[in-house]
Structures are given as C-alpha cells and as structure tokens.
Design an enzyme around this catalytic site. Structure first.
Site, PDB file in Angstrom:
ATOM      1  N   ASP A  16       0.868  -1.157   0.000  1.00 17.44           N
ATOM      2  CA  ASP A  16       0.000   0.000   0.000  1.00 17.44           C
ATOM      3  C   ASP A  16       0.920   1.227   0.000  1.00 17.44           C
ATOM      4  O   ASP A  16       2.121   1.116   0.278  1.00 17.44           O
ATOM      5  CB  ASP A  16      -0.894  -0.029   1.246  1.00 17.44           C
ATOM      6  N   ASP A  18      -0.177   5.114   0.877  1.00 18.52           N
ATOM      7  CA  ASP A  18      -0.410   6.177   1.850  1.00 18.52           C
ATOM      8  C   ASP A  18      -0.420   5.640   3.274  1.00 18.52           C
ATOM      9  O   ASP A  18      -1.137   4.686   3.588  1.00 18.52           O
ATOM     10  CB  ASP A  18      -1.739   6.871   1.549  1.00 18.52           C
TER      11      ASP A  18
END
Length: 233
Positions: A16, A18
C-alpha cells in the site's frame, strides 16, 4: 534417496502507499497542494477534501464521487499544466516525506529479486510518479477513464482499487501474466483496515504503521507488525 524439493515460487511484494510507505495521504496531500497553487478554493474545496478523507478513514468513501471531485482541476487544466504541477508536488511534498526506512524496505525486495507492486486506492495520476520515485514500475491504482484525446475525464475506469477491489484488481494483474495466487509467494504491507481483504489473501501479511484496529487484528491473527517510521525494517 531424498525426494526432490519443489521449485521455489516467485516472490511478489505488495505495498500500500499512503501511511504505509509514505507518512501522509498522497490523495489528500494533492488536494492541499492544489489549494496552495491556486487551482482550488481554500474554503469549499478544503472542507470537502477533509470530509472525503474522513470518509476514507471510516471505510465509507464513495470512490467515484471522490475521484470526480479530486481530479476536476487536473481535467480542466490539461496535460502540460498538470504534469508541471505534479512535478512541483513531488519536489515540495512527496520526496521530502520519503523516509530512508521506506526506501530501504522497497529496495531490499527489489535487490532480492522480488517483483514489487504498489497497490493504492489513490488514482493513477497522483500515484504513478510516486511509485517511480520508489523505483517501482508495477502500479495497481484506481484507474482513470480517458477521452478521445487520451486525457482524463474525471471518471473511474473499471473497479476502484479499494477494499475487496484490491483483491479483484490483483486477480486480474496475476491473470494477465498467466499466474494465479498459488503460483507466487506473496507479502503485503498495509496500514489500513480497508486492506484487510488483501491482507487475508496473501501468504505474509504485514500490518505496517497500523492504526489501533488493525494493530489489534494483527496481534489476534499473529501477523507481523512493522512500525516502519520508528524502527529499522
């Protein structure tokens, strides 16, 4: 005579973006940057941007609605102005936030010969240059529809890369390469409860900088916990 060992599966490292590799939200950050350069109104855009961000954290974000909102200025300004603004965004916001620990973690997988993929709910316009800055060529992000001239329309193309959609999009990514989940050994790093469907799918889930709920779930499930910005990976 010992039995032959099974061939090692290719390794796939999924990240991922953020709050996992970056200690910020690039989508929200792009909105704030758009305000700073005068592309968007501080009061109204800022208010709605904060509301959408709160919806994301709560797991109730209306992704198509948000993408229309978040890309409106980009669509209006056109490719050249958007590219120039994003280059400034990279220099002023993103690169200063890229920590040695995060860069080292990604590079370690690349050096080991793993295929590295960044999988992000944030749209491809925002995330493509960020993935490249991490040295990652494989990006699965929320895709944007394009008009006849090849520019963004503000609509989403296909399934948003979020929650269960991340699994669906990775299914398609693997299938396009003639692979299935059983053909690869997978690790996934994420901070978010939104990513539990993909964390449950991979061989090695890593709760990375997790919030309270994901940390508790990781401890319950016996998943590795990595506080990337406070420890050496």
């Amino acid at each position: 005579m010992s039995a032959p060992t099974a061939p090692q599966r290719p390794r796939l490292a999924l990240f991922d973006l953020d709050h996992t590799l970056l200690p910020l939200d690039s989508d929200h950050g792009w909105g704030e940057f758009s305000i700073a350069i005068g592309w968007c109104d501080r009061t109204e855009f800022g208010r709605r941007n904060d509301e959408f961000f709160a919806d994301y954290l709560a797991g109730r974000l209306d992704v198509p609605d948000y993408v229309r909102f978040a890309t409106a200025a980009v669509v209006q300004r056109g490719p050249e102005a958007a590219a120039a603004a994003h280059a400034r965004f990279m220099d002023e916001v993103i690169r200063p936030a890229m920590t040695p620990a995060a860069l080292q973690l990604v590079q370690g997988h690349l050096d080991a010969g793993d295929t590295v993929v960044i999988t992000s709910a944030t749209n491809e316009f925002v995330t493509r240059p960020i993935a490249e800055a991490f040295g990652v060529q494989e990006l699965v992000a929320t895709s944007l529809a394009r008009d006849a001239q090849g520019w963004f329309t503000g609509e989403i193309d296909g399934i948003p890369n979020m929650r269960e959609g991340k699994v669906v999009r990775m299914d398609a990514w693997l299938a396009a390469r003639g692979l299935s989940w059983s053909d690869v050994e997978t690790t996934f790093y994420s901070d978010s409860m939104n990513d539990v469907p993909l964390l449950e799918k991979v061989d090695h889930p890593v709760a990375t900088n997790p919030d309270t709920r994901l940390r508790a779930l990781a401890q319950e499930r016996g998943w590795r916990v990595l506080d990337l910005f406070t420890e050496t990976p």
